[in-house]
Design an enzyme around this catalytic site. Structure first.
Site, PDB file in Angstrom:
ATOM      1  N   LEU A 138       5.489   9.691   1.370  1.00 46.63           N
ATOM      2  CA  LEU A 138       4.779   9.132   0.471  1.00 46.63           C
ATOM      3  C   LEU A 138       5.651   8.472  -0.826  1.00 46.63           C
ATOM      4  O   LEU A 138       6.777   9.232  -0.496  1.00 46.63           O
ATOM      5  CB  LEU A 138       4.163  10.353  -0.344  1.00 46.63           C
ATOM      6  N   ASP A 139       5.830   7.488  -0.615  1.00 48.54           N
ATOM      7  CA  ASP A 139       6.238   6.570  -1.431  1.00 48.54           C
ATOM      8  C   ASP A 139       6.613   8.086  -2.884  1.00 48.54           C
ATOM      9  O   ASP A 139       5.649   8.714  -3.201  1.00 48.54           O
ATOM     10  CB  ASP A 139       5.142   5.539  -2.556  1.00 48.54           C
ATOM     11  N   ARG A 140       7.616   7.447  -3.183  1.00 46.21           N
ATOM     12  CA  ARG A 140       8.189   8.479  -4.219  1.00 46.21           C
ATOM     13  C   ARG A 140       7.156   8.317  -5.863  1.00 46.21           C
ATOM     14  O   ARG A 140       6.628  10.006  -6.086  1.00 46.21           O
ATOM     15  CB  ARG A 140       9.435   7.576  -5.107  1.00 46.21           C
TER      16      ARG A 140
END
Length: 298
Positions: A138-140
């Site tokens: 998952l993106d930051r």
């Protein structure tokens, strides 16, 4: 078959000797005078030891002769607490977590804050001889549910058959503007340029085909609360597809339009359903839609 209990006075543990092979939780329910909820809390709180080692997996297999110690003191239980990572489920093969915004899924560069290193530290402190293996990301600044494998074989099983193992995966997002359609499907080919910006094309551009199904859960004249169900899991897929529809994800610095009502990327992985890579059992996890998302639609 009942067991002999040898309780040492003067310490905070009740001690038992195992007489037959069975899962740890089953053993505890039979032998410890506590409710199922309390026993599970003691397990989660690292209050159970098997042969001197802390065990948190409820399905850990006990064998005859093993010694089980159950903490009577809440003070003994060093419960896992981290502002970025919450453990939702754990067994000997996998760990499912809920990730907060502001933390990477895995290391990138020196000393970056990432879930893998948080989990590796937890495994070390709980004396588990394993490390966290990344199987998806998952993106930051996306929050929500993730699986990590605890050994290389489980990681390989998940990676090689991800599309068949994961049978439902959904996100919820706050999009900028009022969506015109209630539901639909968007598909395009996604390809990165040299600056790592993902470009979308309605025809094959040499990239990867990405398919997203969407349905609007709520809307105002300013924003839309939209659920996305992914048929493919491409990098930045929802963010790019939302921008393609003319309603980018709020708080998106890369593909957004500057609309940032709650000062975060408004994307959350709320539902994760998969067949266990080892046992084949269907596993279903969900988390609530973030309160800050909901408050925009009151």
């Amino acid at each position: 078959m009942r067991i002999n209990t040898g309780i040492k006075r003067g310490d905070d543990y009740d001690r038992f000797v195992v007489s037959q092979e069975q899962p740890l939780l089953e053993f505890l329910l039979e032998n410890v005078k506590q409710s199922r909820t309390k026993i599970k809390a003691t397990l989660q709180g690292r209050g159970i030891k098997v042969d001197g080692k802390t065990v948190t997996q409820f399905d850990f297999t006990l064998r005859p002769g093993m010694k089980v110690a159950v903490s009577r003191s809440k003070r003994n239980q060093q419960e896992f607490k981290n502002r970025y990572v919450k453990i939702v489920y754990e067994d000997r093969w996998i760990i499912v977590i809920e990730k907060n915004i502001g933390i990477l899924s895995m290391a990138a560069g020196h000393s970056s804050l990432n879930v893998k290193s948080v989990l590796d530290d937890y495994f070390k402190k709980s004396r588990q001889k394993c490390t966290a293996h990344v199987v998806h990301r998952l993106d930051r600044d996306t929050s929500g549910l993730m699986i990590y494998a605890k050994d290389i074989d489980t990681e390989q099983a998940l990676e090689h058959d991800w599309h068949n193992i994961v049978y439902d995966r959904r996100y919820v997002a706050v999009l900028s503007g009022e969506m015109e359609e209630d539901q639909g499907t968007i598909q395009s080919w996604l390809k990165d340029n040299k600056a790592y910006i993902t470009y979308s094309s309605p025809v094959d551009n040499g990239g990867k085909l990405a398919i997203s199904h969407f349905s609007v859960l709520d809307r105002t004249t300013e924003h839309s609360l939209v659920e996305f169900k992914l048929e493919t899991g491409r990098k930045n897929q929802i963010r790019v597809h939302a921008a393609d529809m003319g309603h980018p994800v709020c708080g998106d610095p890369k593909y957004g339009n500057g609309d940032d009502p709650i000062h975060r990327l408004c994307l959350h992985a709320w539902l994760l359903c998969f067949y266990h890579p080892v046992t084949g059992e269907p596993m279903e996890f969900e988390t609530p839609v973030p309160t800050a998302f909901r408050q925009l639609f009151k």
